[in-house]
Design an enzyme around this catalytic site. Structure first.
Site, PDB file in Angstrom:
ATOM      1  NE  ARG A 140      11.972  72.583  20.794  1.00 62.65           N
ATOM      2  CZ  ARG A 140      11.596  71.429  21.340  1.00 62.65           C
ATOM      3  NH1 ARG A 140      10.920  70.556  20.628  1.00 62.65           N
ATOM      4  NH2 ARG A 140      11.883  71.141  22.589  1.00 62.65           N
ATOM      5  CD  GLU A 162      10.302  71.720  32.890  1.00 63.85           C
ATOM      6  OE1 GLU A 162      10.692  71.939  31.736  1.00 63.85           O
ATOM      7  OE2 GLU A 162       9.413  72.372  33.445  1.00 63.85           O
TER       8      GLU A 162
HETATM    9  P1  AMP Z   1      16.718  70.956  30.680  1.00 60.20           P
HETATM   10  O1  AMP Z   1      17.720  69.893  30.398  1.00 60.20           O
HETATM   11  O2  AMP Z   1      15.903  70.662  31.889  1.00 60.20           O
HETATM   12  O3  AMP Z   1      17.345  72.325  30.723  1.00 60.20           O
HETATM   13  O4  AMP Z   1      15.668  70.931  29.484  1.00 60.20           O
HETATM   14  C1  AMP Z   1      15.944  71.560  28.288  1.00 60.20           C
HETATM   15  C2  AMP Z   1      15.522  70.745  27.111  1.00 60.20           C
HETATM   16  O5  AMP Z   1      14.203  70.249  27.259  1.00 60.20           O
HETATM   17  C3  AMP Z   1      15.520  71.599  25.860  1.00 60.20           C
HETATM   18  O6  AMP Z   1      16.003  70.812  24.786  1.00 60.20           O
HETATM   19  C4  AMP Z   1      14.067  71.981  25.658  1.00 60.20           C
HETATM   20  O7  AMP Z   1      13.712  71.922  24.318  1.00 60.20           O
HETATM   21  C5  AMP Z   1      13.283  70.958  26.456  1.00 60.20           C
HETATM   22  N1  AMP Z   1      12.326  71.582  27.398  1.00 60.20           N
HETATM   23  C6  AMP Z   1      12.333  71.431  28.742  1.00 60.20           C
HETATM   24  N2  AMP Z   1      11.317  72.097  29.312  1.00 60.20           N
HETATM   25  C7  AMP Z   1      10.668  72.712  28.313  1.00 60.20           C
HETATM   26  C8  AMP Z   1       9.537  73.581  28.272  1.00 60.20           C
HETATM   27  N3  AMP Z   1       8.874  73.946  29.386  1.00 60.20           N
HETATM   28  N4  AMP Z   1       9.136  74.059  27.062  1.00 60.20           N
HETATM   29  C9  AMP Z   1       9.815  73.696  25.934  1.00 60.20           C
HETATM   30  N5  AMP Z   1      10.875  72.876  25.920  1.00 60.20           N
HETATM   31  C10 AMP Z   1      11.309  72.388  27.083  1.00 60.20           C
END
Ligand code: AMP
Length: 173
Positions: free
Chosen positions: A58, A95
């Site tokens: 995205r 996450e």
């Molecule tokens: P992080 O590395 O934990 O900051 O996760 C960010 C990445 O995971 C991004 O590319 C987001 O698209 C995806 N992502 C993580 N959690 C979510 C969420 N609750 N809703 C949508 N996308 C998420």
């Protein structure tokens, strides 16, 4: 523009307990998409940028129009095994799982200033991994942009030094 209304929220995706903030509903709404791009332009109008790195998938949709508007190179950070050339790679925790991202070495010009773009910052692990690769190549992180921030997941512990900017933040339940 009510950005919150333009973001689809999907509970328990991709697994139970995760509230997924789906920005594809922004891309499906030209007014919301234009709003996000105009806010990005405003935020970085005085920032010296040599290029944009966008994160699969995205992030691609945000990085591409922004880089074109600024007339700077666009570089893709892709999931493992997708880029055909010589790459630099970094693994990190999400996450909800583990991931590896890669960037073509030849595209990541040392000494240049890069804005890193993704749709959402949760723990900050994804953006931290890309920032690590940028610095590993002797380049500089000019900033980090995401539409959405989830500050309750404490992403600032990982990436505060890159001055992350978001347009909307959500708190956990
Ligand atoms: P992080 O590395 O934990 O900051 O996760 C960010 C990445 O995971 C991004 O590319 C987001 O698209 C995806 N992502 C993580 N959690 C979510 C969420 N609750 N809703 C949508 N996308 C998420």
């Amino acid at each position: 523009m009510d950005l919150d209304k333009a973001i689809r929220k999907v509970p328990d995706f991709p697994k139970p307990g995760i509230l997924f903030y789906d920005v594809t509903s922004i891309f499906a709404d030209p007014d919301a998409f234009k709003y996000v791009l105009s806010k990005m332009s405003e935020l970085y109008k005085d920032t010296d940028l040599d290029g944009v790195i966008c994160i699969e998938s995205r992030g691609f949709l945000l990085g591409a129009p922004f880089a074109l508007k600024r007339s700077v190179p666009l570089v893709l950070a892709r999931k493992s095994g997708k880029l055909p050339g010589d790459t630099i790679a970094k693994s990190y925790s999400l996450e909800y799982g583990e991931e590896i991202l890669e960037i073509h070495k030849a595209d990541l010009t040392p000494g240049k200033k890069w804005l890193i773009v993704d749709d959402l910052i949760a723990t900050g692990g994804t953006l931290e991994a890309v920032a690590y690769m940028v610095e590993q190549q002797g380049a500089e992180v000019a900033g980090i942009f995401s539409i959405i921030g989830l500050p309750f997941l404490s992403y600032k512990n990982k990436i505060a030094r890159y001055n992350p900017q978001t347009l909307i933040d959500y708190e956990g339940e």
